[in-house]
Design an enzyme around this catalytic site. Structure first.
Site, PDB file in Angstrom:
ATOM      1  N   GLU A  59      42.069  40.517  42.886  1.00 18.50           N
ATOM      2  CA  GLU A  59      40.828  41.100  42.357  1.00 18.50           C
ATOM      3  C   GLU A  59      39.997  40.077  41.589  1.00 18.50           C
ATOM      4  O   GLU A  59      40.063  39.996  40.365  1.00 18.50           O
ATOM      5  CB  GLU A  59      41.112  42.307  41.453  1.00 18.50           C
ATOM      6  CG  GLU A  59      39.823  42.992  41.005  1.00 18.50           C
ATOM      7  CD  GLU A  59      40.026  44.093  39.971  1.00 18.50           C
ATOM      8  OE1 GLU A  59      39.044  44.768  39.637  1.00 18.50           O
ATOM      9  OE2 GLU A  59      41.169  44.260  39.499  1.00 18.50           O
TER      10      GLU A  59
ATOM     11  N   LYS B   7      40.486  43.498  46.155  1.00 20.10           N
ATOM     12  CA  LYS B   7      39.680  44.442  45.391  1.00 20.10           C
ATOM     13  C   LYS B   7      38.443  43.689  44.914  1.00 20.10           C
ATOM     14  O   LYS B   7      38.544  42.763  44.093  1.00 20.10           O
ATOM     15  CB  LYS B   7      40.451  45.027  44.213  1.00 20.10           C
ATOM     16  CG  LYS B   7      39.640  46.065  43.427  1.00 20.10           C
ATOM     17  CD  LYS B   7      40.506  46.858  42.460  1.00 20.10           C
ATOM     18  CE  LYS B   7      39.661  47.869  41.690  1.00 20.10           C
ATOM     19  NZ  LYS B   7      40.470  48.758  40.826  1.00 20.10           N
TER      20      LYS B   7
END
Length: 296
Positions: free
Chosen positions: A175, A212
């Site tokens: 992420e 993500k």
């Protein structure tokens, strides 16, 4: 690795609920839920209250595997129980795939980015995660400016740690968030995509990751990452957008599903009756699911 969970994450219809607010962000999450800081004393009380909030969400009939594929947990949540089971086991019993946030927060901004702080207890955490029926992990960095050196460093760090997570039998969610307030968000995203793609191409056939990412300014910018053979799934964070705005932007990105936190829980309040709470959560779940599976 749990193959049933892998197939669900690879091909299932739905989204991931992010329930992983940590020590720094928990007071804000509780305040948004109608529990102000002056109503509790110390970390133990705070974490007990936030676990009660998460338990109410997870045990709600609206929190169903029909629309929710997975849930990301904070370490304290993983180690606590829901209805006599560790949280990961309880989620798995509902058909929801459990993930664990493993990062220790962000370092100070340097070269236009915030790297992750060192994760000194990673091996022990991953060992415990395997005991707790956890399928994968999540770790967050933040990109603020289109600084090529900084973005490369963020992605290098994410994948270096990601490989250790893969070696422990878990699937990492990489992420590197791009701030929605970046003055040149689109340029940041172009550089980020290139750096991520380089690392994906270097992974072996048995090394798989999830990504993500902030919903990109340019729709479908990350489509080639969605289609990469080493990517299990690309999920999107809401990043400070309202739920309606995040949903509309998400609908423009094919193959990308939601992994929302604030946008999921925004309308929930500790003082709501169970009926009102469940109705509000159901409305949020339905709208985020729709944005995840129905594309423009």
């Amino acid at each position: 690795m749990n193959n049933t969970h892998y197939e669900k994450m690879k091909t299932g219809k739905g989204f991931i609920a992010a329930l992983d607010q940590s020590g720094g962000s928990t007071p804000k999450a509780l305040a948004a839920y109608g529990v102000p800081e002056d109503s509790y004393s110390g970390e133990d009380e705070m974490f007990t209250l936030v676990h009660q909030m998460r338990t109410r969400i997870i045990t709600s009939p609206a929190f169903s595997s029909d629309k929710i594929l997975g849930a990301i947990l904070f370490e304290q949540t993983m180690d606590r129980e829901i209805e006599g089971q560790y949280t990961g086991d309880y989620l798995a019993s509902k058909g929801v795939v459990p993930f664990l946030k493993v990062d220790k927060g962000l370092a100070e901004k340097e070269n236009g980015v915030q790297m992750m702080k060192p994760i000194h207890d990673l091996d022990e955490t991953l060992s415990r995660a395997n005991e707790r029926n956890i399928f994968g992990t999540k770790m967050r960095s933040v990109v603020h400016d289109p600084n090529e050196e900084g973005i490369k460093a963020v992605v290098d760090q994410q994948f270096d740690i990601g490989k250790k997570i893969i070696a422990a039998g878990l699937v990492p969610i990489i992420e590197p968030e791009v701030s929605i307030n970046s003055a040149d968000k689109e340029k940041c995203e172009e550089i980020l995509k290139s750096e991520i793609h380089k690392h994906l191409d270097e992974l072996s056939d048995d090394q798989n990751v999830m990504l993500k990412l902030t919903i990109p300014t340019k729709a479908n910018l990350y489509k080639e990452l969605v289609d990469h053979p080493r990517v299990v799934r690309v999920v999107a964070l809401s990043g400070g957008y309202s739920r309606d705005e995040a949903n509309e932007k998400l609908k423009e990105n094919h193959g990308v599903i939601a992994s929302f936190s604030r946008a999921l829980a925004a309308d929930l309040n500790a003082k709501q009756s169970d009926e009102e709470f469940n109705d509000k959560l159901q409305a949020a779940v339905d709208s985020i699911y729709d944005a995840s599976v129905n594309k423009k």
